[in-house]
Structures are given as structure tokens and as C-alpha cells.
Design a protein around this motif. Structure first.
Motif, mmCIF file in Angstrom:
data_model
loop_
_atom_site.group_PDB
_atom_site.id
_atom_site.type_symbol
_atom_site.label_atom_id
_atom_site.label_comp_id
_atom_site.label_asym_id
_atom_site.label_seq_id
_atom_site.Cartn_x
_atom_site.Cartn_y
_atom_site.Cartn_z
ATOM 1 N N PHE A 116 5.678 3.008 1.662
ATOM 2 C CA PHE A 116 5.214 1.758 1.075
ATOM 3 C C PHE A 116 5.043 0.776 2.230
ATOM 4 O O PHE A 116 6.022 0.398 2.873
ATOM 5 N N ILE A 117 3.807 0.382 2.504
ATOM 6 C CA ILE A 117 3.474 -0.455 3.651
ATOM 7 C C ILE A 117 3.303 -1.894 3.162
ATOM 8 O O ILE A 117 2.552 -2.142 2.203
ATOM 9 N N LEU A 118 4.008 -2.805 3.830
ATOM 10 C CA LEU A 118 3.987 -4.217 3.460
ATOM 11 C C LEU A 118 3.713 -5.067 4.699
ATOM 12 O O LEU A 118 4.009 -4.637 5.823
ATOM 13 N N PRO A 119 3.219 -6.291 4.523
ATOM 14 C CA PRO A 119 3.047 -7.177 5.670
ATOM 15 C C PRO A 119 4.392 -7.434 6.356
ATOM 16 O O PRO A 119 5.436 -7.504 5.699
ATOM 17 N N ASN A 132 -0.173 -2.172 13.034
ATOM 18 C CA ASN A 132 0.335 -3.418 13.613
ATOM 19 C C ASN A 132 0.474 -4.489 12.543
ATOM 20 O O ASN A 132 -0.346 -4.563 11.625
ATOM 21 N N GLY A 133 1.505 -5.302 12.665
ATOM 22 C CA GLY A 133 1.717 -6.401 11.735
ATOM 23 C C GLY A 133 2.252 -5.971 10.381
ATOM 24 O O GLY A 133 2.172 -6.734 9.422
ATOM 25 N N MET A 134 2.801 -4.764 10.312
ATOM 26 C CA MET A 134 3.291 -4.255 9.029
ATOM 27 C C MET A 134 4.733 -3.784 9.157
ATOM 28 O O MET A 134 5.248 -3.587 10.259
ATOM 29 N N ARG A 135 5.370 -3.613 8.024
ATOM 30 C CA ARG A 135 6.686 -2.994 7.918
ATOM 31 C C ARG A 135 6.601 -1.979 6.792
ATOM 32 O O ARG A 135 5.609 -1.933 6.084
ATOM 33 N N ALA A 136 7.643 -1.174 6.616
ATOM 34 C CA ALA A 136 7.543 -0.118 5.611
ATOM 35 C C ALA A 136 8.890 0.199 4.984
ATOM 36 O O ALA A 136 9.937 0.035 5.609
ATOM 37 N N VAL A 137 8.816 0.654 3.755
ATOM 38 C CA VAL A 137 9.908 1.392 3.134
ATOM 39 C C VAL A 137 9.378 2.816 3.091
ATOM 40 O O VAL A 137 8.335 3.085 2.506
ATOM 41 N N TYR A 138 10.077 3.713 3.799
ATOM 42 C CA TYR A 138 9.594 5.087 3.952
ATOM 43 C C TYR A 138 10.508 6.040 3.195
ATOM 44 O O TYR A 138 11.668 5.725 2.913
ATOM 45 N N SER A 139 9.954 7.210 2.869
ATOM 46 C CA SER A 139 10.776 8.227 2.214
ATOM 47 C C SER A 139 10.287 9.607 2.626
ATOM 48 O O SER A 139 9.086 9.832 2.789
ATOM 49 N N SER A 148 0.853 -1.189 0.000
ATOM 50 C CA SER A 148 0.000 0.000 0.000
ATOM 51 C C SER A 148 0.887 1.237 0.000
ATOM 52 O O SER A 148 1.899 1.270 0.690
ATOM 53 N N VAL A 149 0.500 2.233 -0.760
ATOM 54 C CA VAL A 149 1.227 3.503 -0.783
ATOM 55 C C VAL A 149 0.461 4.491 0.093
ATOM 56 O O VAL A 149 -0.751 4.656 -0.060
ATOM 57 N N VAL A 150 1.187 5.121 1.022
ATOM 58 C CA VAL A 150 0.587 6.093 1.929
ATOM 59 C C VAL A 150 1.374 7.390 1.818
ATOM 60 O O VAL A 150 2.607 7.374 1.837
ATOM 61 N N VAL A 151 0.669 8.507 1.677
ATOM 62 C CA VAL A 151 1.305 9.827 1.619
ATOM 63 C C VAL A 151 0.945 10.583 2.897
ATOM 64 O O VAL A 151 -0.223 10.705 3.241
#
Length: 154
Positions: A123-126, A51-58, A36-39
């Protein structure tokens, strides 16, 4: 603000689509995770990793990427939610980098500057997404966006 958010969301969605095309081509054996893309651009709203997620952030400011990184593992929420907004000599944070390059900022006012002057495209990932997938997405974004402050060029 909505128009700006829409532009950043489209940028994030385009990078996600490119990454997924690459992943399917290069690693057809890997199960493709839901991304999922979050701005985040409203300074009054503090980012929170579900909860239960990880991210690539920018982090981005004035049309330039400042930092790209990963929030995963046991400290994922802290890394994602607040560590980059404060100076910490023990870790690589956006606050540390900004204070070093902008003489009018200091550890007391840098968090406000970051909230007021940056947007985040995340970018939110499981949480169970394999590290190799998360690392590959981070590398793609570093390569494409060439962040001003980056500690982990690979």
C-alpha cells in the motif's frame, strides 16, 4: 501469473476500501490520503518505492501472510526495496525470520527463496501521510491477515 496477480490485487483493494471506510467514519477530520495498491509477484522484478512515498508492505506465501510492516521516514527506500531480502541481526527482517524456521535456508540463499516463493501486496502512500494513518493501516492488516512473523503487534 496474471490471474494470480488479479486475485492478490483484489485482496489488496478490498483491504484498502475497508480501511478508508473506517478512516472516514472514525476520523472525519483527517484528510484521506491517496493509497495505491501494488502487487509484486514476478521474482525478476525488484520492488522499488517511488520517490516521495512511504508504504505499508506485506509478504505472502502459500496463502498465508508472513510479515506486515511500514517503510517510512529517511530509510523508507532501503526498508522497502531490499532490507527484507537479507539477514541482518540488527533489525527485524523477513530473511531473519525465514532462516530461523527453515533449516535448508541460510543467509546466502534466503533472498532467492523470498523472491521465488512470496508475493507482496503493498500500500503506497504519500511520504507526508501522518504516522497515525500509516500505523492504523498496518494494524488493520496485522489484525486481518495474522502474519506468521510479526515483531510489532499492537
Amino acid at each position: 501469473m496474471f490471474l494470480k496477480r488479479n486475485v492478490h490485487l483484489k485482496k489488496g483493494e478490498a483491504e484498502k476500501a475497508e480501511f478508508l471506510r473506517w478512516l472516514k467514519k472514525m476520523r472525519p477530520d483527517v484528510m484521506v490520503p491517496k493509497i495505491s495498491v501494488v502487487v509484486w509477484e514476478d521474482p525478476r522484478v525488484k520492488p522499488k518505492l517511488p520517490n516521495g512515498m512511504r508504504a505499508v508492505y506485506s509478504f505472502h506465501s502459500a496463502g498465508r501472510a508472513l510479515k506486515v510492516g511500514i517503510a517510512g521516514g529517511p530509510n523508507a527506500s532501503a526498508r522497502y526495496n531490499y532490507q527484507h531480502y537479507r539477514c541482518d541481526p540488527q533489525s527485524s527482517t523477513l530473511a531473519n525470520d525465514v532462516v530461523k524456521t527453515m533449516p535448508d535456508l541460510n543467509p546466502e540463499n534466503v533472498a532467492d527463496w523470498i523472491r521465488e516463493n512470496t508475493i507482496r501486496i503493498d500500500f503506497i502512500l504519500p511520504a507526508d501521510t501522518p504516522d497515525e494513518i500509516t500505523d492504523a493501516l498496518e494494524r488493520q492488516l496485522i489484525h486481518k491477515w495474522d502474519p506468521k512473523f510479526e515483531g510489532r503487534r499492537r
